[in-house]
Design a protein around this motif. Structure first.
Motif, PDB file in Angstrom:
ATOM      1  N   GLN A 253      12.709   9.629  21.385  1.00 33.77           N
ATOM      2  CA  GLN A 253      11.975  10.219  20.275  1.00 33.77           C
ATOM      3  C   GLN A 253      12.191   9.457  18.973  1.00 33.77           C
ATOM      4  O   GLN A 253      11.319   9.356  18.145  1.00 33.77           O
TER       5      GLN A 253
ATOM      6  N   CYS B  21       2.323   8.753  27.309  1.00 36.63           N
ATOM      7  CA  CYS B  21       2.873  10.026  26.810  1.00 36.63           C
ATOM      8  C   CYS B  21       2.438  10.274  25.361  1.00 36.63           C
ATOM      9  O   CYS B  21       2.091  11.395  24.982  1.00 36.63           O
TER      10      CYS B  21
ATOM     11  N   GLY C 237      -4.457  18.615  20.803  1.00 36.69           N
ATOM     12  CA  GLY C 237      -3.236  18.843  21.563  1.00 36.69           C
ATOM     13  C   GLY C 237      -3.314  20.087  22.425  1.00 36.69           C
ATOM     14  O   GLY C 237      -2.895  20.090  23.594  1.00 36.69           O
TER      15      GLY C 237
ATOM     16  N   PHE D 299       5.737  16.997  31.892  1.00 37.47           N
ATOM     17  CA  PHE D 299       4.939  15.816  32.219  1.00 37.47           C
ATOM     18  C   PHE D 299       5.844  14.590  32.410  1.00 37.47           C
ATOM     19  O   PHE D 299       5.678  13.829  33.373  1.00 37.47           O
ATOM     20  N   CYS D 300       6.817  14.408  31.479  1.00 40.94           N
ATOM     21  CA  CYS D 300       7.703  13.255  31.580  1.00 40.94           C
ATOM     22  C   CYS D 300       8.581  13.336  32.823  1.00 40.94           C
ATOM     23  O   CYS D 300       9.012  12.316  33.359  1.00 40.94           O
TER      24      CYS D 300
ATOM     25  N   SER E 216       3.997  21.077  29.762  1.00 41.60           N
ATOM     26  CA  SER E 216       4.529  20.643  28.480  1.00 41.60           C
ATOM     27  C   SER E 216       4.892  19.164  28.568  1.00 41.60           C
ATOM     28  O   SER E 216       4.833  18.560  29.643  1.00 41.60           O
ATOM     29  N   ARG E 217       5.262  18.570  27.418  1.00 39.81           N
ATOM     30  CA  ARG E 217       5.631  17.153  27.425  1.00 39.81           C
ATOM     31  C   ARG E 217       6.852  16.916  28.300  1.00 39.81           C
ATOM     32  O   ARG E 217       6.917  15.913  29.023  1.00 39.81           O
ATOM     33  N   GLU E 218       7.848  17.826  28.227  1.00 40.46           N
ATOM     34  CA  GLU E 218       9.048  17.657  29.056  1.00 40.46           C
ATOM     35  C   GLU E 218       8.692  17.683  30.536  1.00 40.46           C
ATOM     36  O   GLU E 218       9.182  16.873  31.343  1.00 40.46           O
TER      37      GLU E 218
ATOM     38  N   PRO F 107       8.721  10.274  25.295  1.00 41.91           N
ATOM     39  CA  PRO F 107       9.732  11.094  25.989  1.00 41.91           C
ATOM     40  C   PRO F 107      10.948  11.356  25.117  1.00 41.91           C
ATOM     41  O   PRO F 107      11.292  10.574  24.241  1.00 41.91           O
TER      42      PRO F 107
ATOM     43  N   TYR G 213       0.433  13.608  24.223  1.00 39.75           N
ATOM     44  CA  TYR G 213       1.206  14.647  23.523  1.00 39.75           C
ATOM     45  C   TYR G 213       1.547  14.293  22.083  1.00 39.75           C
ATOM     46  O   TYR G 213       2.184  15.091  21.398  1.00 39.75           O
TER      47      TYR G 213
ATOM     48  N   ARG H 166      -3.172  20.289  26.519  1.00 39.25           N
ATOM     49  CA  ARG H 166      -2.118  21.059  27.191  1.00 39.25           C
ATOM     50  C   ARG H 166      -2.705  22.074  28.165  1.00 39.25           C
ATOM     51  O   ARG H 166      -2.162  22.310  29.249  1.00 39.25           O
TER      52      ARG H 166
END
Length: 1000
Positions: A61, A49, A135, A149-150, A145-147, A57, A53, A139
């Motif tokens: 953080q 991750c 970045g 993807f996680c 988005s990171r959220e 996650p 990004y 993307r």
């Protein structure tokens, strides 16, 4: 998207560099990521991750990325090799982190680094070094988005178990992160805001007419006419007489305000004079109080110092005695060394005499020397020796060699001992140099603070003088502005009075046949008023009023500037004190020179420390040399004893060979041994005599030194000695006392302080209260003056506002009704029977798709028993509707809440939900292909049969050429999943171990 290789360096629990080969693990389609709790399984996923990004996650953080096990020179770095969007990319990221400086000591902060490369035409080509560019490129290729993807690639089972039992509001929060519904939420917020704005406009228009009357009364202040109120009894906001009544009432208020303004002008002039007089008197009282406090403080300190004189005298006597004793210290040290040497030589003499014949044991050094000479003469008279005598000669040669080596070691030992005897003196000198440099550094630090305070005080003094000069000029401008404002105010009042006198003619000029009069309402005007010879109109009054406001503004600005400058001057005076700037500059320069001298002295600290270190190293070397020499002496002594025993044996053989008669060799050996003993005893006796003489001389020198220093005995001088630190402390206290006495004397002899002390005690509080009273009075009369001068203008403006507000109110009311209906519909109120907001409506459609996709896998995992369905049934007690989830049990044919599922059922239901959500989010993001997935924990709650079914579902993901990584502690999975990545933790950090399907 397919992961190929991941390299973690100094990341999380991994101290060194570790590489994960996803190509090797993914060859079987299903692989296991396992390890002990806290080993770092999640850190592997965090590394993926972070590479994609630039962050981990959301729930982690705040975690620290850098490994606590890594070395100082190893930088934290993550490198990820992957294929996404048909392109082979490599991402390298390093977070911001501290590293040792390349030059000197200490640390510096290493900036964050992002590198993006692409593999094309058989080689790697750099794309970007920018965080933002890399970045954004990633993307766009990933499409999530990171959220998202996680949630889609790193499937967190614990969150989906919570999702199954969550309320509609909690589900909306998670779905809102995954599906971008912000535009629908923005529409809701926009409608709410527009409805509130329209409602506020209508409410403002409804109350404006009634508030205008209240504002007119507030503008007129405490005028009795205003207190009576502008509306007759029973009047309301639609009354046709309201405007005429307000106009008549405002005219009366304006005339009264003009008369009150003249009275207020006189009151302001008187209050300003009283205020200035009170300020001057308060300033004088404050200065007198400061001088009186300084004189009283100096007198109190002088009294305290008088009581301390006896203690100071005792410390002075102690210091003098200790300084005199310090002159005797070298003699005391010499005497101690002489006594030690005398004791050693006496012991050596006793040892040497132990082997002498009884007749020679008490002989003196000269007698022993004569005894040795006689023995040597007898040896010289002996005839040549035979073979044994030759051997005796050889033994003597060996004995001499041993003696030479022993003498050399003894000389080295003596030299080393002599150097070590002076070691303490040299060490103390070196340490004193280090202490002096450190004291200078401490003094420099103290002077730095004093220098900073002196600099701030000097700056404040210069600012004080500058503000004082500017204040005088501002006061002159204020007087001029006041005169101009008074003239303009008088002119405006004259013009207003003339206009009021001719207002009837002005109103008559606005009359038209058939239109109602603004005053009486009549539509006929038989005798309208005629204007005077010189009619003053609205334009004349407005011009005069504008001139008055302009001069009043200039006066207020000048007054504000005077107040501001006076406050600034007082603040600077409080910071700098009354001393002239030149004196403060001289004091600052003296402090700066003293500070520079202390800095120069402190600069020698490194050199002094290095000299001390060199001396300590030399001491260690010489101590080691002495130890080696003493070891060699012991070995030589042993060798010498062996030689002596061999000579004795040779003598015995000769005696046996000659029977009762001694041979020449025997006699020579005996005589030789006796001579050596006599020589050693003579030397030891002479050394003892010399050391006794040296001790006697040292005693005499010590007695002379003690007498010259004023001590009756050397013992008294030794008792008076003090450590060097105590001597420094006493000297420092004596110097502080001298400085304090000088400062107190200077304060007591200052003429201005003595004169102030002779006066009665100052009362600054009383003077301050007088200023405050004058200030309150001045503010009150100034406020009343301003209110009287602006009353008429406020009344005219309020009447115009009332006319405009009435015309604008009707369309605003219609617009409000339309917006309220739309906003209620979008936010789940009013006619919206399900109480479903617009954003919730969109999320409900997405949740229905997720439930359908999840049911396909849940049906298989539960052996056909369970499916998930979405429900939009209306909830009770004002709870949000539209995001309900139910599980359909085919065994009972009933629907029930997902919270009723058991632990294992909850796990595979949440896993099915996570996989279904991954499919829907992937489609929502544009159908980006996801070739690598991770499923986190929860397998321990499954029985064997259910575990087989879940693994079959996960293994079925390979139908789309996907690789699935299972993150679990379950030991049984290690037997079922041959491809494994184990995380092994240890005291020096964690490590990674690969195991593929072909390995045992």
């Amino acid at each position: 998207m397919r992961l190929h290789r991941l390299t973690l360096t100094a990341f999380g629990p991994f101290a060194g560099s570790h590489t994960v080969d996803f190509d090797e693990l993914s060859a079987a389609g299903l692989f296991l990521l396992h390890g002990a709790t806290g080993a770092g399984k999640t850190s592997v996923l965090d590394g993926v991750c972070f590479a994609l990004y630039g962050g981990v996650p959301g729930s982690r953080q705040g975690n620290r990325l850098r490994s606590d096990h890594a070395g100082q020179d190893t930088l934290t770095e993550v490198v990820l090799d992957l294929t996404v969007g048909g392109r082979r990319l490599e991402i390298t990221r390093r977070p911001e982190q501290p590293r040792p400086k390349k030059r000197g000591s200490g640390w510096t902060m290493e900036k964050a680094v992002t590198l993006l490369r692409e593999h094309t035409a058989g080689q790697w080509r750099a794309l970007s070094k920018s965080h933002q560019e890399a970045g954004e490129e990633l993307r766009q290729l990933i499409g999530m988005s990171r959220e998202q993807f996680c949630q889609v690639v790193l499937l967190p089972q614990g969150e989906f178990a919570t999702f199954l039992r969550a309320t509609a509001t909690e589900r909306a929060a998670l779905l809102g992160k995954l599906f971008d519904t912000r535009r629908f939420k923005a529409v809701e917020e926009w409608l709410r805001a527009e409805r509130r704005a329209a409602e506020q406009r209508v409410a403002a228009g409804d109350g404006e007419l009634l508030r205008l009357a209240e504002r007119m009364g507030q503008a007129a202040g405490d005028d009795p006419e205003a207190l009576a109120g502008p509306l007759p009894e029973g009047a309301a906001a639609g009354d046709p007489e309201l405007a005429a009544h307000i106009l008549r009432w405002a005219a009366v208020l304006a005339t009264t305000a003009r008369e009150r303004a003249g009275i207020a002008d006189l009151a302001v002039t008187a209050a300003e004079g009283a205020h200035e007089q009170a300020q001057r008197e308060a300033e004088a009282v404050r200065e007198l109080a400061v001088r009186q406090r300084r004189h009283a403080a100096a007198a109190r300190r002088a009294h305290d110092m008088a009581g301390e004189r006896e203690a100071r005298a005792r410390e002075q006597d102690l210091l003098g005695t200790a300084e005199r004793a310090a002159t005797v210290a070298p003699a005391l040290e010499l005497r101690e060394r002489a006594a030690g040497r005398q004791a050693r030589t006496a012991a050596e003499e006793r040892s040497a005499r132990a082997g002498l014949p009884a007749g020679q044991y008490e002989a003196g050094a000269e007698q022993l020397a004569e005894y040795e000479n006689r023995l040597r003469e007898e040896l010289g008279g002996l005839a040549d020796a035979d073979r044994d005598e030759q051997r005796a000669a050889e033994l003597a040669h060996d004995r001499a060699r041993v003696e030479r080596e022993a003498a050399e070691d003894e000389r080295l030992t003596a030299d080393t001992a002599a150097w070590l005897d002076g070691w303490e003196t040299e060490r103390l000198g070196r340490e004193r140099a280090v202490d002096a440099a450190q004291s200078a550094a401490t003094r420099a630090a103290e002077l730095s603070g004093a220098l900073d305070r002196a600099r701030r005080r000097l700056d404040a003094a210069r600012e004080r003088d500058s503000h004082a000069t500017a204040l005088l000029a501002a006061q002159d401008r204020l007087r001029t502005a006041r005169d101009a404002a008074a003239d303009a105010r008088d002119h405006w009042q004259d013009v207003r009075e003339a206009r009021i006198n001719g207002m009837a003619a002005e109103l008559a000029a606005q009359l038209s046949p058939g239109e109602g009069c603004l005053v009486c309402g009549a539509t006929e005007h038989p005798r309208p008023a005629r204007p005077a010879a010189r009619q003053v109109g609205r334009a004349d009054e407005e011009a005069a009023q504008e001139a008055q406001q302009r001069t009043a503004g200039a006066r207020d600005a000048a007054q504000e500037q005077v107040v501001h400058l006076a406050a600034a001057r007082d603040a600077a005076l409080a910071a700098a004190g009354p001393e002239p700037a030149a004196e403060l500059a001289a004091a600052h320069a003296a402090l700066e020179e003293e500070y520079r001298a202390a800095v120069r002295s402190a600069a020698g600290a490194p050199e002094a420390r290095q000299a001390l270190d060199r001396a300590l190293a030399e001491h260690a070397r010489r101590t080691a040399d002495r130890g080696d020499a003493e070891s060699r002496l012991a070995s030589l002594t042993t060798r010498r004893e062996l030689l002596d025993r061999e000579a004795a044996e040779l003598t015995a053989r000769l005696a046996r060979a000659r029977g009762a008669h001694a041979t020449v060799a025997e006699r020579r050996a005996r005589l030789t041994a006796d001579a050596r003993l006599a020589a050693a005893a003579a030397g030891a006796a002479r050394a003892a005599q010399e050391s006794a003489r040296a001790l006697k001389e040292a005693d005499s020198d010590l007695a002379d030194a003690a007498y010259k220093a004023g001590f009756p005995t050397p013992e008294a001088a030794a008792e008076a000695l003090l450590p060097e630190t105590e001597l420094r402390r006493l000297r420092q206290r004596a110097e502080e006392w001298r400085r304090e006495e000088a400062a107190v004397t200077a304060e007591l002899t200052a003429l201005e302080l003595a004169e102030a002390a002779a006066l009665p005690p100052a009362d600054p509080d009383g003077a301050r209260r007088a200023v405050e009273t004058a200030t309150v009075r001045l503010r009150g009369v100034t406020a009343r003056q301003s209110a009287a001068h602006t009353a008429r203008e406020a009344l005219d403006r309020l009447r115009a506002e009332a006319l405009r507000g009435t015309r604008a109110l009707a369309p605003a009311r219609e617009e409000y009704a339309r917006l309220r209906r739309l906003a209620d519909l979008a936010t789940g109120a009013g006619e919206n029977t399900l109480r479903m907001e617009l954003e919730t409506y969109v999320l409900a459609a997405r949740l229905e798709q997720v439930a359908a996709a999840a049911s396909v896998r849940l049906h298989r995992m539960s052996s056909g028993r369970y499916t998930l369905v979405h429900t939009d049934a209306r909830a009770s007690r004002n709870v949000k509707s539209g995001l309900g989830l139910m599980v359909v049990d085919s065994w009972t044919g009933t629907e029930r809440d997902t919270a009723t599922l058991s632990g294992g059922e909850t796990f595979f239901a949440s896993l099915a939900l996570a996989l279904g959500l991954a499919d829907v989010v992937t489609d929502e993001a544009g159908g980006a292909r996801l070739d690598t997935l991770f499923v986190d924990e929860g397998f321990g709650s499954l029985d064997e049969q259910t575990l087989d079914e879940v693994l079959d579902v996960l293994d079925g993901l390979r139908e789309r050429d996907r690789a699935v990584g299972i993150v679990s502690h379950v030991a049984e999975l290690r037997q079922r999943v041959p491809a494994q990545l184990q995380v092994v933790k240890g005291q020096r950090g964690s490590a990674l171990r690969h195991r593929t399907a072909g390995e045992r």
